[in-house]
Design a protein around this motif. Structure first.
Motif, PDB file in Angstrom:
ATOM      1  N   PRO A 255       0.869  -1.305   0.061  1.00 44.70           N
ATOM      2  CA  PRO A 255      -0.009   0.151   0.069  1.00 44.70           C
ATOM      3  C   PRO A 255       0.898   1.343   0.049  1.00 44.70           C
ATOM      4  O   PRO A 255       1.830   1.261   0.414  1.00 44.70           O
ATOM      5  N   THR A 256       0.255   2.338  -0.775  1.00 44.64           N
ATOM      6  CA  THR A 256       1.327   3.527  -0.993  1.00 44.64           C
ATOM      7  C   THR A 256       0.462   4.702  -0.177  1.00 44.64           C
ATOM      8  O   THR A 256      -0.975   4.658  -0.109  1.00 44.64           O
ATOM      9  N   THR A 257       1.227   5.591   0.267  1.00 45.19           N
ATOM     10  CA  THR A 257       0.577   6.742   1.003  1.00 45.19           C
ATOM     11  C   THR A 257       0.022   7.855  -0.006  1.00 45.19           C
ATOM     12  O   THR A 257       1.093   8.325  -0.735  1.00 45.19           O
ATOM     13  N   GLU A 258      -1.043   8.572   0.213  1.00 46.50           N
ATOM     14  CA  GLU A 258      -1.316   9.460  -0.752  1.00 46.50           C
ATOM     15  C   GLU A 258      -1.703  10.534   0.230  1.00 46.50           C
ATOM     16  O   GLU A 258      -2.237  10.368   1.325  1.00 46.50           O
ATOM     17  N   TYR A 259      -1.492  11.909  -0.257  1.00 45.42           N
ATOM     18  CA  TYR A 259      -1.492  12.860   0.278  1.00 45.42           C
ATOM     19  C   TYR A 259      -2.383  13.907  -0.068  1.00 45.42           C
ATOM     20  O   TYR A 259      -2.667  14.009  -1.217  1.00 45.42           O
ATOM     21  N   ASN A 260      -3.296  14.683   0.715  1.00 45.55           N
ATOM     22  CA  ASN A 260      -4.119  15.802   0.351  1.00 45.55           C
ATOM     23  C   ASN A 260      -3.633  16.950   0.907  1.00 45.55           C
ATOM     24  O   ASN A 260      -3.295  17.135   2.286  1.00 45.55           O
ATOM     25  N   ALA A 261      -3.207  18.291   0.290  1.00 43.72           N
ATOM     26  CA  ALA A 261      -2.582  19.135   0.792  1.00 43.72           C
ATOM     27  C   ALA A 261      -3.212  20.546  -0.068  1.00 43.72           C
ATOM     28  O   ALA A 261      -3.552  20.524  -1.312  1.00 43.72           O
TER      29      ALA A 261
ATOM     30  N   GLY B  12      -5.751  18.838  -3.938  1.00 39.02           N
ATOM     31  CA  GLY B  12      -6.320  17.319  -4.128  1.00 39.02           C
ATOM     32  C   GLY B  12      -5.432  16.594  -3.508  1.00 39.02           C
ATOM     33  O   GLY B  12      -4.555  16.462  -2.964  1.00 39.02           O
ATOM     34  N   TRP B  13      -5.838  15.004  -4.036  1.00 35.13           N
ATOM     35  CA  TRP B  13      -4.983  13.887  -3.634  1.00 35.13           C
ATOM     36  C   TRP B  13      -4.017  13.521  -4.749  1.00 35.13           C
ATOM     37  O   TRP B  13      -4.196  13.771  -5.791  1.00 35.13           O
ATOM     38  N   PHE B  14      -2.698  13.448  -4.142  1.00 37.96           N
ATOM     39  CA  PHE B  14      -1.555  13.111  -5.178  1.00 37.96           C
ATOM     40  C   PHE B  14      -0.742  11.828  -4.340  1.00 37.96           C
ATOM     41  O   PHE B  14      -0.495  11.838  -3.121  1.00 37.96           O
ATOM     42  N   GLY B  15      -0.108  11.045  -5.216  1.00 30.26           N
ATOM     43  CA  GLY B  15       0.779  10.143  -4.524  1.00 30.26           C
ATOM     44  C   GLY B  15       2.286  10.588  -4.724  1.00 30.26           C
ATOM     45  O   GLY B  15       2.716  11.549  -5.313  1.00 30.26           O
ATOM     46  N   GLN B  16       3.170   9.747  -4.529  1.00 33.93           N
ATOM     47  CA  GLN B  16       4.634  10.001  -4.570  1.00 33.93           C
ATOM     48  C   GLN B  16       5.029   9.854  -5.851  1.00 33.93           C
ATOM     49  O   GLN B  16       4.395   9.316  -7.055  1.00 33.93           O
ATOM     50  N   GLY B  17       5.837  10.964  -6.145  1.00 38.37           N
ATOM     51  CA  GLY B  17       6.486  11.182  -7.569  1.00 38.37           C
ATOM     52  C   GLY B  17       5.597  12.190  -8.416  1.00 38.37           C
ATOM     53  O   GLY B  17       6.059  12.588  -9.580  1.00 38.37           O
ATOM     54  N   THR B  18       4.479  12.674  -8.032  1.00 35.57           N
ATOM     55  CA  THR B  18       3.575  13.617  -8.452  1.00 35.57           C
ATOM     56  C   THR B  18       4.027  15.156  -8.423  1.00 35.57           C
ATOM     57  O   THR B  18       4.113  15.734  -9.461  1.00 35.57           O
TER      58      THR B  18
ATOM     59  N   VAL C 105       5.896  17.837   2.204  1.00 34.38           N
ATOM     60  CA  VAL C 105       4.397  17.177   2.582  1.00 34.38           C
ATOM     61  C   VAL C 105       4.792  15.789   3.354  1.00 34.38           C
ATOM     62  O   VAL C 105       4.107  15.720   4.213  1.00 34.38           O
ATOM     63  N   GLN C 106       5.977  15.100   2.885  1.00 34.03           N
ATOM     64  CA  GLN C 106       6.120  13.847   3.599  1.00 34.03           C
ATOM     65  C   GLN C 106       6.412  14.035   5.221  1.00 34.03           C
ATOM     66  O   GLN C 106       6.256  13.232   6.148  1.00 34.03           O
ATOM     67  N   GLU C 107       7.124  15.329   5.466  1.00 33.20           N
ATOM     68  CA  GLU C 107       7.774  15.449   6.836  1.00 33.20           C
ATOM     69  C   GLU C 107       6.367  16.252   7.631  1.00 33.20           C
ATOM     70  O   GLU C 107       6.819  16.345   8.834  1.00 33.20           O
ATOM     71  N   LEU C 108       5.403  16.337   7.034  1.00 31.92           N
ATOM     72  CA  LEU C 108       4.104  17.146   7.888  1.00 31.92           C
ATOM     73  C   LEU C 108       3.534  16.160   8.542  1.00 31.92           C
ATOM     74  O   LEU C 108       2.962  14.988   8.114  1.00 31.92           O
ATOM     75  N   GLU C 109       2.761  16.666   9.738  1.00 30.88           N
ATOM     76  CA  GLU C 109       1.784  16.134  10.515  1.00 30.88           C
ATOM     77  C   GLU C 109       0.569  16.686   9.722  1.00 30.88           C
ATOM     78  O   GLU C 109       0.432  17.996   9.363  1.00 30.88           O
ATOM     79  N   VAL C 110      -0.553  15.594   9.620  1.00 34.24           N
ATOM     80  CA  VAL C 110      -1.893  16.488   9.303  1.00 34.24           C
ATOM     81  C   VAL C 110      -2.483  17.610  10.261  1.00 34.24           C
ATOM     82  O   VAL C 110      -2.319  17.646  11.283  1.00 34.24           O
ATOM     83  N   GLY C 111      -2.883  18.594   9.399  1.00 37.34           N
ATOM     84  CA  GLY C 111      -3.081  19.861   9.847  1.00 37.34           C
ATOM     85  C   GLY C 111      -1.796  20.928  10.241  1.00 37.34           C
ATOM     86  O   GLY C 111      -2.044  21.966  10.628  1.00 37.34           O
ATOM     87  N   GLU C 112      -0.519  20.333   9.911  1.00 38.84           N
ATOM     88  CA  GLU C 112       0.433  21.148  10.292  1.00 38.84           C
ATOM     89  C   GLU C 112       0.935  21.911   8.941  1.00 38.84           C
ATOM     90  O   GLU C 112       0.526  21.528   7.846  1.00 38.84           O
ATOM     91  N   VAL C 113       1.414  23.243   9.024  1.00 34.80           N
ATOM     92  CA  VAL C 113       1.937  24.058   7.963  1.00 34.80           C
ATOM     93  C   VAL C 113       3.549  24.043   8.064  1.00 34.80           C
ATOM     94  O   VAL C 113       4.149  23.992   9.168  1.00 34.80           O
TER      95      VAL C 113
ATOM     96  N   ARG D 234      -3.778   8.872   3.464  1.00 33.13           N
ATOM     97  CA  ARG D 234      -4.630   7.890   3.231  1.00 33.13           C
ATOM     98  C   ARG D 234      -3.550   6.655   2.725  1.00 33.13           C
ATOM     99  O   ARG D 234      -2.823   7.115   1.948  1.00 33.13           O
ATOM    100  N   GLU D 235      -3.889   5.613   2.970  1.00 26.80           N
ATOM    101  CA  GLU D 235      -3.151   4.335   2.300  1.00 26.80           C
ATOM    102  C   GLU D 235      -4.013   3.788   1.009  1.00 26.80           C
ATOM    103  O   GLU D 235      -5.141   3.475   1.266  1.00 26.80           O
ATOM    104  N   GLN D 236      -3.258   3.865   0.046  1.00 26.63           N
ATOM    105  CA  GLN D 236      -3.835   3.500  -1.378  1.00 26.63           C
ATOM    106  C   GLN D 236      -3.547   1.912  -1.514  1.00 26.63           C
ATOM    107  O   GLN D 236      -2.050   1.859  -2.046  1.00 26.63           O
ATOM    108  N   SER D 237      -4.292   1.162  -1.560  1.00 22.41           N
ATOM    109  CA  SER D 237      -3.915  -0.297  -2.051  1.00 22.41           C
ATOM    110  C   SER D 237      -3.930  -0.635  -3.320  1.00 22.41           C
ATOM    111  O   SER D 237      -4.387   0.258  -4.177  1.00 22.41           O
ATOM    112  N   ALA D 238      -3.475  -1.608  -3.835  1.00 25.44           N
ATOM    113  CA  ALA D 238      -3.777  -1.934  -5.192  1.00 25.44           C
ATOM    114  C   ALA D 238      -4.994  -1.917  -5.884  1.00 25.44           C
ATOM    115  O   ALA D 238      -5.851  -2.442  -5.133  1.00 25.44           O
ATOM    116  N   PRO D 239      -5.178  -1.562  -7.019  1.00 27.98           N
ATOM    117  CA  PRO D 239      -6.819  -1.539  -7.498  1.00 27.98           C
ATOM    118  C   PRO D 239      -6.952  -2.910  -7.727  1.00 27.98           C
ATOM    119  O   PRO D 239      -6.330  -3.663  -8.195  1.00 27.98           O
ATOM    120  N   PRO D 240      -8.504  -3.080  -7.859  1.00 31.44           N
ATOM    121  CA  PRO D 240      -8.865  -4.343  -8.140  1.00 31.44           C
ATOM    122  C   PRO D 240      -8.815  -4.794  -9.614  1.00 31.44           C
ATOM    123  O   PRO D 240      -8.534  -3.601 -10.336  1.00 31.44           O
TER     124      PRO D 240
END
Length: 275
Positions: A128-134, A178-184, A193-201, A220-226
């Motif tokens: 599973p990969t982590t996706e970020y909303n920032a 919006g939502w984006f993953g690693q490498g975007t 972004v990866q070093e921040l806590e949710v709600g932190e600036v 959020r954790e993004q699992s492999a698509p079905p």
């Protein structure tokens, strides 16, 4: 008034007559002894632009039939095809034959076992990969970014500041990315972004676009698509591989040669050669 050797299906229905059994060989009109079939009509309809495909059946039927009648009548007045026309037909026939064999073989090449194998290879062992909303506010200088952080610390709203101060395209939407993953995102932005806590600036972050003040809204954790979600992509990939193999094999097996005579490449633009 034009006289047709066969009453069309549409005309029969209009007069309340029973329609004939329909297949590709069903004759819908006869012009100067030449039959126009339902198959001719379907083949023409398939190649029409999308705006014509949305016409109601009656209008589409009559329009296609009228076009075929006109073409047949005009064709009877021609004394054969010009050399240009003959070459066009040869190219069209060649292209159509190639397209049909490629489609048939490509369809046969994709099996459920292959689809599953590709899916297992590409997604089966994926963690599973982590996706970020920032959100972010983009400004031209570090001092401007630092001033924004101070205003945020004093209680001002991030989205309102983004609308008022951000020079980036996300400004009018409150800086939301919006939502984006690693490498975007570009590396400095992504690392921040990866070093921040949710709600932190973040502190001011510099990229090639300017200086950013970033707020991490959610993760959020993004699992492999079905499988069904990526089936179309996998089948397209397998078909492309099959087509490449088919084309390469056909060319290798063919006895193709090129004459020694050199042709000026500019001649391909000389349309007068066909006249």
């Amino acid at each position: 008034m034009r006289k047709l050797g066969t009453m069309t299906v549409a005309a029969m229905l209009a007069f309340g007559l029973p329609a004939v059994a329909q297949d590709a060989s069903t004759v819908v009109a006869t012009v100067n002894g030449t039959d126009i079939t339902l198959g001719h009509m379907i083949a023409m309809r398939e190649r029409l632009p999308q705006q014509y495909q949305s016409l109601d059946d009656q209008t589409l039927f009559e329009g296609v039939l009228e076009q075929l009648i006109q073409q047949t009548a005009l064709g009877d007045q021609a004394d054969g095809l010009s050399r240009r026309g003959e070459l066009v037909i040869e190219n069209e026939r060649r292209a159509l034959a190639a397209s049909e064999i490629i489609q048939r073989l490509a369809d046969d090449a994709v099996t459920e076992e292959q689809v599953q194998e590709v899916y297992d290879t590409e997604y089966g062992g994926a963690e599973p990969t982590t996706e970020y909303n920032a959100s972010h506010i983009l400004v031209e200088s570090e001092s401007a970014a630092q001033d924004l952080i101070e205003r945020l610390n004093a209680g001002e709203d991030f989205a309102e500041l983004a609308r008022a101060e951000s020079t980036g395209p996300s400004g009018p939407s409150g800086g939301e990315l919006g939502w984006f993953g690693q490498g975007t995102m570009v590396e400095p932005f992504e690392q921040a972004v990866q070093e921040l806590e949710v709600g932190e600036v973040s502190e001011p972050v510099q990229t090639e676009f300017g200086w950013h003040v970033i707020k991490l809204n959610e993760t959020r954790e993004q699992s492999a698509p079905p499988l069904d979600e990526v089936r179309g992509e996998i089948e397209g990939q397998l078909q492309m591989q099959a087509v490449e193999s088919i084309v390469s094999s056909a060319v290798e097996d063919a006895e193709a040669s090129r004459p020694e005579t050199q042709v000026d490449p500019a001649a391909i633009r000389n349309d007068a050669l066909l006249d």
